[in-house]
Design a protein around this motif. Structure first.
Motif, short mmCIF file in Angstrom:
data_model
loop_
_atom_site.label_atom_id
_atom_site.label_comp_id
_atom_site.label_asym_id
_atom_site.label_seq_id
_atom_site.Cartn_x
_atom_site.Cartn_y
_atom_site.Cartn_z
N TRP A 18 -3.66 7.91 4.60
CA TRP A 18 -3.17 6.83 3.74
C TRP A 18 -2.73 5.61 4.55
CZ3 TRP A 18 0.55 10.31 0.37
CH2 TRP A 18 -0.24 11.11 -0.49
N ARG A 285 -3.47 9.22 -10.80
CA ARG A 285 -4.60 8.76 -9.98
C ARG A 285 -5.78 8.36 -10.88
NH1 ARG A 285 -8.97 11.21 -8.08
NH2 ARG A 285 -8.21 13.30 -8.61
N THR A 290 -6.04 5.12 -7.88
CA THR A 290 -5.62 5.48 -6.52
C THR A 290 -4.46 6.45 -6.63
OG1 THR A 290 -4.92 4.57 -4.38
CG2 THR A 290 -3.94 3.59 -6.32
N ASP A 291 -4.26 7.25 -5.61
CA ASP A 291 -3.13 8.17 -5.61
C ASP A 291 -1.84 7.34 -5.56
OD1 ASP A 291 -1.00 9.97 -4.74
OD2 ASP A 291 -2.56 11.39 -4.19
N ASP A 344 -9.16 18.31 -10.40
CA ASP A 344 -7.97 18.43 -9.55
C ASP A 344 -7.29 19.79 -9.73
OD1 ASP A 344 -7.93 15.57 -8.56
OD2 ASP A 344 -7.75 15.24 -10.71
#
Length: 415
Positions: A18, A285, A290-291, A344
């Motif tokens: 990240w 997400r 995006t996370d 997920d």
């Protein structure tokens, strides 16, 4: 150098991935036996991560060696620790005044009430007498919980004053709060603001009793509301009102929870200056593109983030929902397969995992054996998929009493 506080629940997150610009300049403080993840130049461990003094001492020692320019912390337990370190080192980010307001359930409600927001009747308590006095003034069910708790640990719902006696050994050892029980559907709103400008705000509704569903060994789910839903707009407006009511900095993320009563009244439950836990980041997400943990880690470090892209994605994102299966009392005998259409999917247990009496009693709302996300543009279809996958995954677990033998070949399914 970037100092990252990593609670055991954040073990192994890809901070180096990240924050690639900080390669060679990442240092972690975490618990002994916990894998911090790849890419850390130095990892300092403490025997007990719940020990504030130990964690702060380790962080200060790392700070003397590496001279940090930012502190990153994603866990509730680290909010005040990180704020204290930032103050000592003169670093940007959430300060100690704001951290206290977001951590202390009495203080946050005082700020909210002063700003004219709807909050349950509440009071700080340090003994059983304080609880019974409150119940005399506010007849009906009440909730007793630690002022700085998280994950629904230490929460008790009382129907009568006589039940308070059972808490005598707890409320005398720390700061507690009592508040009236609010009948309503629990919602959460996850917001992100950078330099005073809103980036995203996502309102969602929990299933069932929300974060207390694990009391009944029931799955916990949540689905985001349609941005065009008037309730979404009202919840988001109430959250920004709350953020402004608290001593919040211009750059802040928050996870707020509200009850929506049958009459449509929005009542504050509580708020935290962090990203929601458990499967919430996986669900977000899909909404943000995006996370959210990556987004916030980069913001905390002053690194570039495509905020307009996040804003655009949040406006046009698909409907998403998460689900988590809590533990039962006993030992895991068999494991489920990922349900069709789930994304997920994470299995957080193994055959033989023993949730004995004490471990089961101390379980948190975020203790899940399996979590996953489903998406669908149609709200009714999303609801159906959430219920169907929860039934499939729940049925896929086999359980035995703690003292029963678990065959070595009983395993299987996803890991």
């Amino acid at each position: 150098m970037i100092l990252v506080l990593i609670s055991p629940r954040q073990a192994g997150l890809p901070f180096a991935q990240w924050l690639p610009e900080e390669a060679g300049r990442l240092v972690a403080v975490t618990a002994a036996g916990v894998w911090a993840g790849p890419g850390f130049t130095d990892v300092v461990t403490v025997a007990d991560y719940t020990d504030d003094d130990a964690v702060l001492t380790a962080a200060r020692e790392a700070g003397r060696r590496h001279r940090p320019r930012a502190v990153v912390a994603l866990a509730e337990a680290d909010v005040e620790r990180a704020a204290l370190l930032r103050r000592e080192w003169g670093l940007p980010g959430l300060d100690t005044t704001a951290a206290a307001a977001y951590r202390d359930k009495v203080l946050m409600k005082q700020y909210a009430r002063t700003a004219g927001m709807s909050v349950p009747a509440f009071a700080p308590v340090t003994d059983v007498r304080g609880i019974t006095d409150f119940m005399a003034d506010h007849p009906g069910r009440v909730v007793v919980k630690p002022r700085g708790g998280s994950g629904s640990t230490g929460v008790h719902v009382l129907d009568a004053p006589g039940q308070a006696d059972a808490l005598a050994g707890q409320v005398t050892h720390g700061a507690w709060e009592v508040e009236e029980f609010v009948e309503g559907a629990l919602h959460h709103v996850d917001v992100f603001r950078v330099a005073g400008a809103a980036v995203a705000a996502v309102a969602s509704r929990y299933t069932g009793a929300g974060c207390l569903t694990h009391w009944d060994d029931a799955p916990l789910g949540s689905r985001n509301l349609d941005p065009a839903d008037p309730l979404h707009e009202r919840l988001v407006a109430e959250t920004w009102h709350l953020i402004d009511a608290l001593p919040s900095p211009g750059t802040v993320c928050a996870h707020a929870e509200f009850f929506v009563t049958g009459e449509g009244r929005i009542v504050l439950c509580e708020v935290a200056a962090r990203i929601g836990g458990g499967p919430i980041p996986a669900m977000l997400r899909h909404v943000l593109g995006t996370d959210p943990r990556e987004l916030w880690a980069r913001v905390e470090c002053g690194l570039p983030v495509a905020l307009d892209t996040v804003r655009d994605h949040a406006r046009t994102a698909p409907r998403a929902a998460f689900c988590g299966i809590p533990p039962r009392r006993g030992r895991v005998l068999s494991l489920p397969e990922p349900p069709p259409g789930a994304q997920d999917f994470v299995l957080g247990t193994h055959v033989g995992d023993d949730w004995s009496e004490e471990r089961y009693r101390l379980r948190k709302s975020g203790d899940f054996l399996a979590t996953w996300v489903v998406t669908d543009p149609d709200p009714a279809a999303l609801e159906g998929r959430l219920e169907a996958t929860a039934e499939l995954v729940g049925a896929g677990f086999g359980w035995a009493d703690s003292d029963e033998h678990v065959p070595a070949a009983a395993g299987g399914g996803a890991r």
